[in-house]
Design a protein around this motif. Structure first.
Motif, PDB file in Angstrom:
ATOM      1  N   MET A 116       0.825  -1.180   0.000  1.00 38.66           N
ATOM      2  CA  MET A 116       0.000   0.000   0.000  1.00 38.66           C
ATOM      3  C   MET A 116       0.882   1.261   0.000  1.00 38.66           C
ATOM      4  SD  MET A 116      -2.979   1.101  -0.090  1.00 38.66           S
ATOM      5  CE  MET A 116      -4.504   1.168   0.731  1.00 38.66           C
ATOM      6  N   LEU A 117       1.934   1.266   0.846  1.00 36.26           N
ATOM      7  CA  LEU A 117       2.811   2.431   0.889  1.00 36.26           C
ATOM      8  C   LEU A 117       3.542   2.641  -0.430  1.00 36.26           C
ATOM      9  CD1 LEU A 117       4.314   2.146   4.474  1.00 36.26           C
ATOM     10  CD2 LEU A 117       2.636   3.795   3.649  1.00 36.26           C
ATOM     11  N   LEU A 118       3.909   1.545  -1.082  1.00 38.88           N
ATOM     12  CA  LEU A 118       4.588   1.662  -2.369  1.00 38.88           C
ATOM     13  C   LEU A 118       3.676   2.313  -3.401  1.00 38.88           C
ATOM     14  CD1 LEU A 118       7.054   1.128  -4.130  1.00 38.88           C
ATOM     15  CD2 LEU A 118       6.135  -1.150  -4.574  1.00 38.88           C
ATOM     16  N   MET A 119       2.416   1.927  -3.416  1.00 36.39           N
ATOM     17  CA  MET A 119       1.470   2.522  -4.373  1.00 36.39           C
ATOM     18  C   MET A 119       1.273   4.008  -4.098  1.00 36.39           C
ATOM     19  SD  MET A 119      -1.362  -0.470  -5.018  1.00 36.39           S
ATOM     20  CE  MET A 119      -1.909  -0.521  -3.332  1.00 36.39           C
ATOM     21  N   VAL A 120       1.165   4.385  -2.830  1.00 34.83           N
ATOM     22  CA  VAL A 120       1.011   5.797  -2.476  1.00 34.83           C
ATOM     23  C   VAL A 120       2.264   6.575  -2.866  1.00 34.83           C
ATOM     24  CG1 VAL A 120       0.733   7.405  -0.550  1.00 34.83           C
ATOM     25  CG2 VAL A 120      -0.651   5.333  -0.647  1.00 34.83           C
ATOM     26  N   ALA A 121       3.435   6.000  -2.603  1.00 32.96           N
ATOM     27  CA  ALA A 121       4.685   6.681  -2.963  1.00 32.96           C
ATOM     28  C   ALA A 121       4.792   6.852  -4.472  1.00 32.96           C
ATOM     29  CB  ALA A 121       5.873   5.893  -2.439  1.00 32.96           C
ATOM     30  N   LEU A 122       4.443   5.825  -5.223  1.00 37.52           N
ATOM     31  CA  LEU A 122       4.511   5.932  -6.679  1.00 37.52           C
ATOM     32  C   LEU A 122       3.537   6.979  -7.204  1.00 37.52           C
ATOM     33  CD1 LEU A 122       4.876   2.184  -7.664  1.00 37.52           C
ATOM     34  CD2 LEU A 122       6.612   3.961  -7.846  1.00 37.52           C
ATOM     35  N   ALA A 123       2.398   7.132  -6.538  1.00 37.28           N
ATOM     36  CA  ALA A 123       1.397   8.093  -6.989  1.00 37.28           C
ATOM     37  C   ALA A 123       1.756   9.532  -6.620  1.00 37.28           C
ATOM     38  CB  ALA A 123       0.026   7.725  -6.412  1.00 37.28           C
ATOM     39  N   PHE A 124       2.340   9.732  -5.449  1.00 38.68           N
ATOM     40  CA  PHE A 124       2.492  11.102  -4.954  1.00 38.68           C
ATOM     41  C   PHE A 124       3.928  11.572  -4.762  1.00 38.68           C
ATOM     42  CE2 PHE A 124      -1.685   9.686  -3.372  1.00 38.68           C
ATOM     43  CZ  PHE A 124      -2.470  10.635  -3.982  1.00 38.68           C
ATOM     44  N   GLU A 125       4.883  10.690  -4.673  1.00 43.05           N
ATOM     45  CA  GLU A 125       6.261  11.081  -4.369  1.00 43.05           C
ATOM     46  C   GLU A 125       7.043  11.323  -5.650  1.00 43.05           C
ATOM     47  OE1 GLU A 125       9.318  12.189  -2.062  1.00 43.05           O
ATOM     48  OE2 GLU A 125       7.401  11.526  -1.251  1.00 43.05           O
ATOM     49  N   PRO A 126       7.551  12.549  -5.848  1.00 35.18           N
ATOM     50  CA  PRO A 126       8.371  12.794  -7.032  1.00 35.18           C
ATOM     51  C   PRO A 126       9.657  11.959  -6.971  1.00 35.18           C
ATOM     52  CG  PRO A 126       7.894  14.853  -5.874  1.00 35.18           C
ATOM     53  CD  PRO A 126       7.379  13.736  -5.039  1.00 35.18           C
ATOM     54  N   GLY A 127       9.997  11.300  -8.025  1.00 31.98           N
ATOM     55  CA  GLY A 127      11.219  10.518  -8.101  1.00 31.98           C
ATOM     56  C   GLY A 127      11.079   9.088  -7.618  1.00 31.98           C
ATOM     57  N   ALA A 128       9.876   8.666  -7.221  1.00 29.67           N
ATOM     58  CA  ALA A 128       9.696   7.306  -6.708  1.00 29.67           C
ATOM     59  C   ALA A 128       9.911   6.269  -7.800  1.00 29.67           C
ATOM     60  CB  ALA A 128       8.311   7.145  -6.096  1.00 29.67           C
ATOM     61  N   VAL A 129       9.441   6.545  -9.006  1.00 24.88           N
ATOM     62  CA  VAL A 129       9.615   5.595 -10.110  1.00 24.88           C
ATOM     63  C   VAL A 129      11.096   5.459 -10.436  1.00 24.88           C
ATOM     64  CG1 VAL A 129       9.082   5.144 -12.534  1.00 24.88           C
ATOM     65  CG2 VAL A 129       7.319   6.074 -11.029  1.00 24.88           C
ATOM     66  N   CYS A 130      11.818   6.563 -10.433  1.00 25.38           N
ATOM     67  CA  CYS A 130      13.261   6.545 -10.692  1.00 25.38           C
ATOM     68  C   CYS A 130      14.003   5.766  -9.614  1.00 25.38           C
ATOM     69  CB  CYS A 130      13.779   7.966 -10.786  1.00 25.38           C
ATOM     70  SG  CYS A 130      15.549   8.073 -11.130  1.00 25.38           S
ATOM     71  N   ALA A 131      13.564   5.907  -8.366  1.00 23.15           N
ATOM     72  CA  ALA A 131      14.216   5.198  -7.262  1.00 23.15           C
ATOM     73  C   ALA A 131      14.053   3.694  -7.390  1.00 23.15           C
ATOM     74  CB  ALA A 131      13.659   5.677  -5.931  1.00 23.15           C
ATOM     75  N   LEU A 132      12.943   3.241  -7.945  1.00 22.80           N
ATOM     76  CA  LEU A 132      12.721   1.799  -8.123  1.00 22.80           C
ATOM     77  C   LEU A 132      13.637   1.187  -9.172  1.00 22.80           C
ATOM     78  CD1 LEU A 132       8.862   1.328  -7.877  1.00 22.80           C
ATOM     79  CD2 LEU A 132      10.614   0.593  -6.275  1.00 22.80           C
ATOM     80  N   SER A 133      14.246   2.007  -9.997  1.00 24.14           N
ATOM     81  CA  SER A 133      15.133   1.480 -11.038  1.00 24.14           C
ATOM     82  C   SER A 133      16.393   0.862 -10.449  1.00 24.14           C
ATOM     83  CB  SER A 133      15.503   2.583 -12.030  1.00 24.14           C
ATOM     84  OG  SER A 133      16.374   3.514 -11.409  1.00 24.14           O
ATOM     85  N   GLY A 134      16.753   1.257  -9.239  1.00 26.10           N
ATOM     86  CA  GLY A 134      17.951   0.719  -8.605  1.00 26.10           C
ATOM     87  C   GLY A 134      19.225   1.418  -9.027  1.00 26.10           C
ATOM     88  N   ASP A 135      19.124   2.493  -9.771  1.00 24.85           N
ATOM     89  CA  ASP A 135      20.288   3.252 -10.211  1.00 24.85           C
ATOM     90  C   ASP A 135      20.628   4.284  -9.137  1.00 24.85           C
ATOM     91  OD1 ASP A 135      22.347   4.159 -11.788  1.00 24.85           O
ATOM     92  OD2 ASP A 135      21.070   5.544 -12.919  1.00 24.85           O
ATOM     93  N   TRP A 136      21.140   3.788  -8.007  1.00 25.52           N
ATOM     94  CA  TRP A 136      21.368   4.632  -6.849  1.00 25.52           C
ATOM     95  C   TRP A 136      22.809   5.108  -6.746  1.00 25.52           C
ATOM     96  CZ3 TRP A 136      18.968   0.797  -2.839  1.00 25.52           C
ATOM     97  CH2 TRP A 136      17.609   0.673  -3.081  1.00 25.52           C
ATOM     98  N   GLY A 137      23.709   4.425  -7.357  1.00 23.93           N
ATOM     99  CA  GLY A 137      25.122   4.739  -7.210  1.00 23.93           C
ATOM    100  C   GLY A 137      25.770   3.822  -6.184  1.00 23.93           C
ATOM    101  N   MET A 138      27.090   3.725  -6.261  1.00 20.29           N
ATOM    102  CA  MET A 138      27.840   2.782  -5.432  1.00 20.29           C
ATOM    103  C   MET A 138      27.723   3.094  -3.936  1.00 20.29           C
ATOM    104  SD  MET A 138      29.639   0.093  -5.200  1.00 20.29           S
ATOM    105  CE  MET A 138      30.234  -0.270  -6.824  1.00 20.29           C
ATOM    106  N   ILE A 139      27.805   4.371  -3.554  1.00 21.28           N
ATOM    107  CA  ILE A 139      27.760   4.724  -2.133  1.00 21.28           C
ATOM    108  C   ILE A 139      26.408   4.364  -1.530  1.00 21.28           C
ATOM    109  CG2 ILE A 139      27.805   6.672  -0.524  1.00 21.28           C
ATOM    110  CD1 ILE A 139      29.963   7.911  -2.297  1.00 21.28           C
TER     111      ILE A 139
END
Length: 111
Positions: free
Chosen positions: A1-24
């Motif tokens: 449920m929280l994931l769906m809310v984050a994807l709907a309302f949080e800017p950058g949530a879809v990008c964060a799910l890509s896993g392209d976070w960087g080494m650090i």
């Protein structure tokens, strides 16, 4: 449920799910998984079994004190008078939790 809310309302949530976070960020995530979850949870469960809930829970009083000390030592954070008062309160709570808790059956049998 929280994931769906984050994807709907949080800017950058879809990008964060890509896993392209960087080494650090990945190293930080693995550190938290290994030490914060696996080792920490296993240690806490053993403490619950061996010394009881009230004594095992006393880590909650000590960990902020350790965090403040590490912040001051490693990152040169300032410790204010209010911080010192908080540290005294936290350590007093840990003392009360450790001194007033009855021993568990296992600890009593081993003595």
């Amino acid at each position: 449920m929280l994931l769906m809310v984050a994807l709907a309302f949080e800017p950058g949530a879809v990008c964060a799910l890509s896993g392209d976070w960087g080494m650090i960020a990945w190293l930080g995530w693995f550190f938290l998984v290994i030490f914060g979850s696996l080792i920490g949870y296993t240690t806490f469960m053993r403490l619950l079994r061996d010394i009881g809930a009230s004594r095992a829970g006393s880590y909650a009083f000590v960990s902020p004190v350790i965090a403040a000390a590490l912040g001051a030592a490693v990152f040169a954070e300032r410790i204010t008078a209010m911080d010192v008062i908080g540290i005294i309160v936290m350590l007093s709570g840990a003392y009360l939790a450790m001194s007033g808790a009855p021993a568990t059956e296992n600890a009593a049998l081993e003595s």
